[in-house]
Design a protein around this motif. Structure first.
Motif, short mmCIF file in Angstrom:
data_model
loop_
_atom_site.label_atom_id
_atom_site.label_comp_id
_atom_site.label_asym_id
_atom_site.label_seq_id
_atom_site.Cartn_x
_atom_site.Cartn_y
_atom_site.Cartn_z
N PRO B 69 39.31 75.19 41.89
CA PRO B 69 39.55 75.75 43.24
C PRO B 69 40.62 74.99 44.00
CG PRO B 69 37.39 74.65 43.12
CD PRO B 69 37.92 74.73 41.72
N LEU B 70 40.67 73.66 43.80
CA LEU B 70 41.69 72.88 44.53
C LEU B 70 43.09 73.34 44.15
CD1 LEU B 70 40.16 69.28 44.31
CD2 LEU B 70 40.21 70.82 46.28
N ILE B 71 43.31 73.52 42.86
CA ILE B 71 44.65 73.93 42.40
C ILE B 71 44.96 75.34 42.89
CG2 ILE B 71 46.02 74.49 40.36
CD1 ILE B 71 44.39 72.26 38.91
N MET B 72 43.99 76.22 42.69
CA MET B 72 44.18 77.62 43.07
C MET B 72 44.53 77.74 44.56
SD MET B 72 43.44 80.46 41.38
CE MET B 72 43.92 82.05 41.89
N ALA B 203 41.45 78.45 34.17
CA ALA B 203 42.61 79.16 33.60
C ALA B 203 43.32 79.97 34.69
CB ALA B 203 42.15 80.08 32.48
N PHE B 204 42.53 80.63 35.54
CA PHE B 204 43.15 81.37 36.65
C PHE B 204 44.05 80.45 37.47
CE2 PHE B 204 39.21 84.35 36.98
CZ PHE B 204 39.59 84.99 35.82
N ALA B 205 43.55 79.25 37.75
CA ALA B 205 44.31 78.32 38.59
C ALA B 205 45.64 77.95 37.92
CB ALA B 205 43.49 77.07 38.88
N ILE B 206 45.55 77.67 36.60
CA ILE B 206 46.79 77.29 35.90
C ILE B 206 47.77 78.46 35.87
CG2 ILE B 206 47.75 76.45 33.71
CD1 ILE B 206 46.03 74.40 35.16
N ILE B 207 47.24 79.65 35.61
CA ILE B 207 48.11 80.83 35.58
C ILE B 207 48.75 81.04 36.96
CG2 ILE B 207 48.15 83.35 35.35
CD1 ILE B 207 45.82 82.99 33.29
N ALA B 208 47.96 80.90 38.01
CA ALA B 208 48.49 81.07 39.37
C ALA B 208 49.61 80.06 39.62
CB ALA B 208 47.38 80.90 40.40
N ALA B 209 49.38 78.81 39.19
CA ALA B 209 50.38 77.78 39.42
C ALA B 209 51.68 78.12 38.70
CB ALA B 209 49.85 76.42 38.96
N VAL B 210 51.58 78.59 37.45
CA VAL B 210 52.79 78.90 36.69
C VAL B 210 53.51 80.10 37.31
CG1 VAL B 210 53.64 79.69 34.46
CG2 VAL B 210 51.93 77.87 34.57
N PRO B 278 32.31 71.94 48.91
CA PRO B 278 32.34 70.62 49.56
C PRO B 278 33.66 70.41 50.29
CG PRO B 278 32.84 70.39 47.25
CD PRO B 278 32.66 71.87 47.49
N GLY B 279 34.19 71.44 50.92
CA GLY B 279 35.45 71.32 51.65
C GLY B 279 36.69 71.50 50.79
N TYR B 280 36.56 72.34 49.75
CA TYR B 280 37.72 72.60 48.89
C TYR B 280 38.93 73.09 49.68
CZ TYR B 280 34.79 72.35 44.67
OH TYR B 280 33.98 71.94 43.67
N GLY B 281 38.68 73.96 50.63
CA GLY B 281 39.78 74.57 51.37
C GLY B 281 40.57 73.55 52.18
N PHE B 282 39.89 72.51 52.66
CA PHE B 282 40.60 71.46 53.41
C PHE B 282 41.24 70.46 52.46
CE2 PHE B 282 37.32 72.79 56.55
CZ PHE B 282 38.20 73.34 57.47
N THR B 283 40.48 70.10 51.41
CA THR B 283 41.04 69.15 50.44
C THR B 283 42.29 69.72 49.79
OG1 THR B 283 38.80 68.38 50.06
CG2 THR B 283 40.47 67.71 48.48
#
Lengths: 539, 364
Positions: B69-72, B203-210, B278-283
């Protein structure tokens, strides 16, 4: 406020002698003054003497080091090396308050005024001590009348013309009772008539035994009002002379270091069809401090350069916005490009119809300083040159190779001097960046070109190259509209001249039939005299 | 005396690259000092915080789950931040995405089909995007400050979720615990690798990043984003609309946060609870900046910040400090990243005012 408290405490012990100059006679002498920014010497071993009661010109192109020098004299910058002698004594000027204390006043090119406050309030803000507003107003209006600088202390700055704002700055400097007043390019924002009035004031100051350091690149006025001149180039003194004994071309040579190419506008081309037209263009002001456009009508034919003269802040930017489509307008017919109504179309739609645009501000408008030149090429041409610059269908992938070769082509055509293959736009000098920005449009061979202040803050060599390119474009059959504050430039390039004042545009006149005096009158506002507008401010 | 920040004539490329690493090092040094002041052995504490979680396979899986979630979210935020839109409400968009995506498994729990999972993901993205549309609309058309509106909407989302799981969506067979029913198998995001819990959200996060990296690096859209972020006026000159960019960047980051939310709920928690993050959106804001707003850098930064979560849990167990040290480390890291960046662009100048001395010397 902190500064003010300290200033008044000192006033008692460290009072400046009002009369008398040290034995060697110079009011201010500067020797071997140097300012380094990193390894770059903005001022390199400057020697300069200013006598009591003289108007001394500091001449030089943009970037010659004039501003750096006066900032050191006024305590804004600290010199790297060298000495400043004030009335024969070595001084270190730590900040503007110290400079004022010594008796040095300064009027900057860019005013620091609060538009929402009144004249008196603005003046009170800069005073060192805590004096009542009424007293400030009284003193300011006394001074302004004594020196022929009419000002209404109760007027709001936002309602005042640039010339009147400059008077506030001058009165503000005079309130400190200075021995030396530094004026940085004071006439760049004035009409010829307003400039004449300023010169009267300067003569009065001189007659009182005060000295004036007058910074300019306008040779004609320097010759007219200055007793001596010091010329700077690349941070060094290249000449000290009596300007009245020189010719404009000999002064220009000292400034530029070589003869500047003369723009040739010979060989009139036949007037073609109307390519750009405004029909009763009326645009309300977007912000409280903007100028509204009032019923502007203009026509630019193919093969013609229409120049719009005017003092800064009279609607030039707003006119550019409306013509370029950066801020489209509701009235479709009010702007026509190649005889098709485009009022509500955006800038890229207008570019697709063959128009090109060069805004006034280079950094952050015509170009993004941190991005490389090639990106700044894409900035203006991503839509109009989509076929050449974009690939990959709907993905719109930027074709770097095509962009790079176009960047190279433009740089060569306009002689853009840059460090490296594709440096950030911000690393280029003003002149070179402007050549690129103009070249970026010329490369498309637009049939309509609208340019706002084509050579503002550009060195003489680049300026003459840009002007020649505009003339050549018109000769090749395009319609060119040039908005400029620089009358020399206007007479060099224009076939027709109109004047903008308070958002109204005068009728166009053939360039050959128009005198500077006539333009000056038009600039001052053809709808009522200056006195009239001033009376209106007294509310 | 006063302190002034003076702009540097040249920005050092070397230090721009090194800046995140220097910030990380400083965080560790100051974290060690903090542990020492708490009376713990700093070396052992730092070891259990930063190294132990990396020593076992299961905890590496936990790392991937927390990083996803952090990456995404961070990748979506990088688009916002680069275009000068300050979406601080990704936490709320994460929660709303999770809620919207959970409609199928919670309300229509009878419906079993392979379509459930893809629909959940799409609805999650939609939920996040719609929630981000509120500050986008307010900024684009009412000229409000998106920092305030997006932040305040986080609390709306948190309380809405709280109300849902205690009220209408509470599991009828759940002994009155504030939870929804657990998701059916069709609604659970499967594991990626046989060795552990890591689900496809990573995997979604990595794909989104690329994808975002590709967009920023090669396409006109990426160019538009960076131009509008640096100068709105130049963007207007280029024919780009800053208003449309508000919509684009907010909806994109909202959709990414929403997808992260539903992936987390579907892959890791498998039901809705009053607190799902645990505050992913802020982190993720720290992740975005630590990764220099570069999607590939954000992947690395996401893993580092995920480690602070695991480290906090580990430290709680092995050395007995509060898991709140996680927040301390995250705060330190953000502080040092921002100060390193500031010092790269500016130099600190102490100005000692000797006004009196100068001017009397001058006139004497």
């Amino acid at each position: 406020m902190q500064e003010g408290g300290r200033g008044s405490a000192e006033g008692k012990e460290g009072s400046v002698p009002v009369e008398g100059v040290a034995a060697n006679g110079h009011l201010l002498a500067v020797s071997n003054l140097t300012k380094l920014f990193g390894s770059f010497a903005a001022c390199n071993g400057i020697d300069l003497q200013i006598e009591q009661g003289e108007i001394h010109a500091l001449l030089g192109e943009n970037g010659a080091g004039k501003s750096t020098l006066v900032k050191m004299l006024f305590g804004v910058l600290a010199p790297t090396a060298g000495e400043i002698l004030w009335q024969g004594q070595s001084v270190r000027i730590a900040n503007p308050a110290a400079a004022r204390k010594l008796g040095i006043g300064m009027v900057f090119q860019h005013f620091s005024l609060f538009e929402a406050l009144t004249v008196a309030e603005n003046i009170a803000l800069s005073m060192d001590a805590n004096i009542s507003l009424a007293k400030v107003a009284e003193e300011a209006s006394r001074l302004s009348h004594a020196y022929g600088l009419p000002l209404d202390p109760k007027a709001h700055v936002a309602d005042l013309s640039v010339g009147e704002r400059q008077r506030i700055e001058i009165v503000r400097a005079l309130l400190q009772n200075p021995r030396l007043i530094i004026l940085d390019e004071p006439t760049s924002v004035l009409t010829p008539q307003e400039a004449d009035r300023l010169f009267e004031t300067l003569y009065k100051l001189k007659a009182e035994g005060r000295s004036v350091l007058y910074i300019s690149h306008r040779l004609e006025e320097v010759q007219r009002i200055c007793d001596r001149a010091t010329v700077l180039r690349h941070g060094k003194v290249t000449g000290a002379c009596d300007p009245k004994a020189e010719t404009p071309s000999s002064l220009a040579r000292m400034m530029v270091g070589s003869d500047v190419a003369v723009v040739t506008a010979e060989g009139t081309s036949a007037k073609g069809q109307v390519q750009l037209e405004a029909r009763h263009l009326t645009v309300p002001a977007r912000t409280p401090f903007a100028v509204s456009l009032k019923n502007i009508c203009l026509k630019v034919h193919a093969g013609e350069v229409l120049a719009i003269a005017g003092v800064a802040g009279n609607g030039q930017g707003e006119l550019f916005d409306a013509l370029s489509g950066e801020y489209p307008i509701a009235d479709e017919n009010a702007v026509q490009i190649r005889q098709r109504p485009v009022g509500s179309r955006n800038i890229n739609a207008r570019r697709l119809m063959g128009a090109g645009f060069v805004p006034e501000e280079r950094h952050g408008h015509a170009a993004v300083s941190a991005l490389p030149l090639s990106d700044n090429l894409v900035l203006a041409r991503s839509r109009s040159d989509a076929k050449a610059f974009l690939g990959g269908g709907f993905l719109k992938i930027i074709r770097r190779d095509a962009v790079a070769s176009a960047t190279q082509r433009i740089s060569e055509a306009m002689d853009v001097r840059k460090s490296g293959e594709d440096p950030p736009a911000g690393s280029l000098s003003g002149g070179n960046l402007q050549k690129f920005i103009v070249g970026r449009e010329l490369d498309r061979q637009p049939s309509v070109l609208v340019v706002n202040q084509p050579t503002w803050g550009v060195d003489a060599g680049a300026a003459s190259r840009i002007r020649q390119a505009l003339v050549d474009l018109a000769k090749a059959g395009s319609a060119v509209l040039v908005i400029s504050q620089d009358l020399d430039e206007i007479f060099e390039v224009a076939t027709e001249i109109a004047v903008i004042s308070d958002g109204r545009l005068s009728d166009p006149y053939p360039a050959k039939e128009l005198s500077r005096e006539k333009i000056g009158l038009l600039m001052g506002g053809m709808y009522g005299k200056t006195e009239g507008t001033e009376a209106a401010h007294a509310h | 005396m006063r302190i002034e920040l003076e702009k540097r004539a040249k920005v050092s490329t070397l230090f721009s690259v090194l800046s995140p690493f220097i910030a990380f090092l400083l965080t560790i040094v100051f974290g060690g000092i903090m542990f020492a002041l708490l009376g713990k052995n700093p070396v052992a504490a730092l070891y259990s915080f930063f190294v132990e979680p990396l020593s076992e396979v299961w905890s590496l899986h936990e790392l991937a789950i927390k990083a996803a979630p952090l990456i995404m979210i961070g990748v979506g935020l990088s688009v916002c931040f680069r275009s000068n839109n300050w979406n601080i409400g990704a936490e709320g968009q994460f929660i709303m995405g999770a809620i919207a995506g959970s409609i199928l498994p919670v309300v229509f729990y009878d419906w079993q089909s392979p379509l459930v999972l893809p629909l959940m993901m799409l609805m999650g993205m939609l939920g996040g995007a719609l929630f981000a549309a509120i500050p986008a609309f307010l900024k684009a058309h009412m000229n409000t400050n998106e920092i305030l509106t997006s932040l305040m909407l986080v609390y709306v989302a948190q309380l809405f979720l709280d109300w849902l799981v205690r009220g209408p969506w509470r599991n009828p067979g759940g002994m009155n615990f504030p939870e929804t029913r657990t998701f059916a198998v069709d609604a659970i995001l499967p594991e990626m690798i046989a060795s552990g819990r890591t689900h496809w959200g990573f995997a979604f996060a990595i794909i989104a990043a690329v994808l975002v990296w590709f967009m920023m690096r090669y396409t006109l859209k990426g160019f538009e984003i960076s131009v509008l972020g640096q100068s709105e006026r130049a963007g207007r000159f280029a024919g780009f609309s800053s208003r449309r960019m508000i919509w684009f960047s907010m909806l994109l980051s909202g959709a990414f946060a929403g997808l992260a939310g539903i992936s987390e709920v579907s892959g890791a928690i498998q039901q809705l609870r009053p607190v799902i993050s645990p505050g992913y959106g802020f982190t993720a804001i720290i992740v975005a900046f630590l990764g220099r707003l570069n999607p590939l850098g954000i992947v690395a930064a996401g893993l580092v910040l995920a480690l602070t979560y695991l480290g906090g849990e580990a430290a709680q167990l092995s050395i007995g400090v509060s898991e709140k040290v996680t927040r301390v480390f995250q705060g330190l890291l953000l502080f040092f990243v921002l100060s390193c960046d500031t010092l790269i662009h500016y130099r600190i100048k102490l100005v000692f005012e000797r006004l009196a001395a100068t001017s009397t010397e001058g006139s004497r």
